[in-house]
Design a protein around this motif. Sequence first.
Motif, PDB file in Angstrom:
ATOM      1  N   TYR A 157       1.074  -1.359  -0.004  1.00 13.72           N
ATOM      2  CA  TYR A 157      -0.071   0.182  -0.054  1.00 13.72           C
ATOM      3  C   TYR A 157       0.903   1.268  -0.200  1.00 13.72           C
ATOM      4  O   TYR A 157       1.941   1.166   0.606  1.00 13.72           O
ATOM      5  CB  TYR A 157      -0.911   0.125   1.104  1.00 13.72           C
ATOM      6  CG  TYR A 157      -1.813  -1.031   1.335  1.00 13.72           C
ATOM      7  CD1 TYR A 157      -3.369  -1.094   0.625  1.00 13.72           C
ATOM      8  CD2 TYR A 157      -1.718  -2.259   1.741  1.00 13.72           C
ATOM      9  CE1 TYR A 157      -3.885  -1.799   0.642  1.00 13.72           C
ATOM     10  CE2 TYR A 157      -2.729  -3.198   1.854  1.00 13.72           C
ATOM     11  CZ  TYR A 157      -3.708  -3.065   1.113  1.00 13.72           C
ATOM     12  OH  TYR A 157      -4.897  -4.045   0.978  1.00 13.72           O
ATOM     13  N   ARG A 158       0.239   2.167  -0.729  1.00 16.43           N
ATOM     14  CA  ARG A 158       0.965   3.795  -0.690  1.00 16.43           C
ATOM     15  C   ARG A 158       0.258   4.740  -0.424  1.00 16.43           C
ATOM     16  O   ARG A 158      -1.034   4.703  -1.106  1.00 16.43           O
ATOM     17  CB  ARG A 158       2.135   3.713  -1.982  1.00 16.43           C
ATOM     18  CG  ARG A 158       1.372   3.615  -3.237  1.00 16.43           C
ATOM     19  CD  ARG A 158       2.189   3.836  -4.330  1.00 16.43           C
ATOM     20  NE  ARG A 158       1.342   3.441  -5.477  1.00 16.43           N
ATOM     21  CZ  ARG A 158       0.591   4.257  -6.295  1.00 16.43           C
ATOM     22  NH1 ARG A 158       0.678   5.741  -5.983  1.00 16.43           N
ATOM     23  NH2 ARG A 158      -0.053   3.753  -7.491  1.00 16.43           N
ATOM     24  N   GLU A 159       0.506   5.807   0.032  1.00 16.05           N
ATOM     25  CA  GLU A 159      -0.268   7.008   0.181  1.00 16.05           C
ATOM     26  C   GLU A 159       0.169   8.057  -0.720  1.00 16.05           C
ATOM     27  O   GLU A 159       1.389   8.153  -1.089  1.00 16.05           O
ATOM     28  CB  GLU A 159      -0.184   7.244   1.524  1.00 16.05           C
ATOM     29  CG  GLU A 159      -1.003   6.660   2.436  1.00 16.05           C
ATOM     30  CD  GLU A 159      -1.168   6.997   3.944  1.00 16.05           C
ATOM     31  OE1 GLU A 159      -0.693   8.266   4.249  1.00 16.05           O
ATOM     32  OE2 GLU A 159      -1.885   6.202   4.906  1.00 16.05           O
ATOM     33  N   TYR A 160      -0.770   8.779  -1.402  1.00 18.75           N
ATOM     34  CA  TYR A 160      -0.195   9.967  -1.990  1.00 18.75           C
ATOM     35  C   TYR A 160      -1.518  11.183  -2.046  1.00 18.75           C
ATOM     36  O   TYR A 160      -2.420  10.768  -1.535  1.00 18.75           O
ATOM     37  CB  TYR A 160      -0.134   9.519  -3.599  1.00 18.75           C
ATOM     38  CG  TYR A 160      -1.407   9.060  -4.337  1.00 18.75           C
ATOM     39  CD1 TYR A 160      -2.167   9.962  -5.057  1.00 18.75           C
ATOM     40  CD2 TYR A 160      -1.879   7.851  -4.170  1.00 18.75           C
ATOM     41  CE1 TYR A 160      -3.420   9.444  -5.641  1.00 18.75           C
ATOM     42  CE2 TYR A 160      -3.119   7.280  -4.635  1.00 18.75           C
ATOM     43  CZ  TYR A 160      -3.842   7.998  -5.405  1.00 18.75           C
ATOM     44  OH  TYR A 160      -4.944   7.774  -5.860  1.00 18.75           O
ATOM     45  N   THR A 161      -1.320  12.098  -2.579  1.00 27.44           N
ATOM     46  CA  THR A 161      -2.052  13.255  -2.490  1.00 27.44           C
ATOM     47  C   THR A 161      -2.642  13.519  -3.967  1.00 27.44           C
ATOM     48  O   THR A 161      -1.734  13.735  -4.608  1.00 27.44           O
ATOM     49  CB  THR A 161      -1.397  14.536  -1.975  1.00 27.44           C
ATOM     50  OG1 THR A 161      -0.910  14.304  -0.721  1.00 27.44           O
ATOM     51  CG2 THR A 161      -2.482  15.480  -1.914  1.00 27.44           C
ATOM     52  N   ASP A 162      -3.840  13.423  -4.027  1.00 28.29           N
ATOM     53  CA  ASP A 162      -4.484  13.621  -5.617  1.00 28.29           C
ATOM     54  C   ASP A 162      -4.325  15.141  -5.835  1.00 28.29           C
ATOM     55  O   ASP A 162      -4.129  15.924  -5.202  1.00 28.29           O
ATOM     56  CB  ASP A 162      -5.723  12.976  -5.604  1.00 28.29           C
ATOM     57  CG  ASP A 162      -6.854  13.675  -5.108  1.00 28.29           C
ATOM     58  OD1 ASP A 162      -6.666  14.708  -4.544  1.00 28.29           O
ATOM     59  OD2 ASP A 162      -7.903  13.227  -4.725  1.00 28.29           O
ATOM     60  N   GLN A 163      -4.894  15.294  -7.240  1.00 32.18           N
ATOM     61  CA  GLN A 163      -4.682  16.875  -7.825  1.00 32.18           C
ATOM     62  C   GLN A 163      -5.625  17.671  -6.831  1.00 32.18           C
ATOM     63  O   GLN A 163      -5.299  19.015  -6.951  1.00 32.18           O
ATOM     64  CB  GLN A 163      -5.318  17.000  -9.097  1.00 32.18           C
ATOM     65  CG  GLN A 163      -4.349  15.895 -10.072  1.00 32.18           C
ATOM     66  CD  GLN A 163      -4.545  16.068 -11.474  1.00 32.18           C
ATOM     67  OE1 GLN A 163      -5.656  16.183 -11.937  1.00 32.18           O
ATOM     68  NE2 GLN A 163      -3.559  15.755 -12.177  1.00 32.18           N
ATOM     69  N   SER A 164      -6.668  17.260  -5.884  1.00 30.87           N
ATOM     70  CA  SER A 164      -7.531  17.956  -5.585  1.00 30.87           C
ATOM     71  C   SER A 164      -6.828  18.299  -4.084  1.00 30.87           C
ATOM     72  O   SER A 164      -7.625  18.946  -3.211  1.00 30.87           O
ATOM     73  CB  SER A 164      -8.798  17.586  -5.459  1.00 30.87           C
ATOM     74  OG  SER A 164      -9.027  16.376  -4.711  1.00 30.87           O
TER      75      SER A 164
END
Length: 149
Positions: free
Chosen positions: A84-91
Amino acid sequence: MSGSLNKVMLIGNLGRDPELKMTPSGQALARFSVATTETWKNPQGEKQTKTEWHNVVVWGKQAEIAEKYLRKGKQVLIEGRIQYREYTDQSGAKRTACDIRCDNFVMLGRMEDGGSRPSAADRGMDEEPYGAPSPVPASSGGYDEDIPF
């Protein structure tokens, strides 16, 4: 049993050609998707299917081989683990993604269907043909010949 196990084996078809990228440190990374389809009959006897899509990540020399030989629609066996990985989307929202971290893959299907196999040199080996069985040591008393399976 102590410890734990995170092991995945998939046989499916590539949903897209592998996309090769290099990390700032020079490490190769390839990403692609694999579709697995389950088929069954419902209580009324009608055929049902469900397709699951899996995001696959391959690192290092195998990433380069994947980019060179794997193609959309081809069948492949993937061995690896769930990551699993976490990321921040464009919003700006935080998201979690589930990837299959591929440790090994085997191209399946027929070469006549456009499949190709990496050479021994591509895989960093001498003359062994791709897909050749691993050498099995002669019976040294360590194997039981009467195993029923």
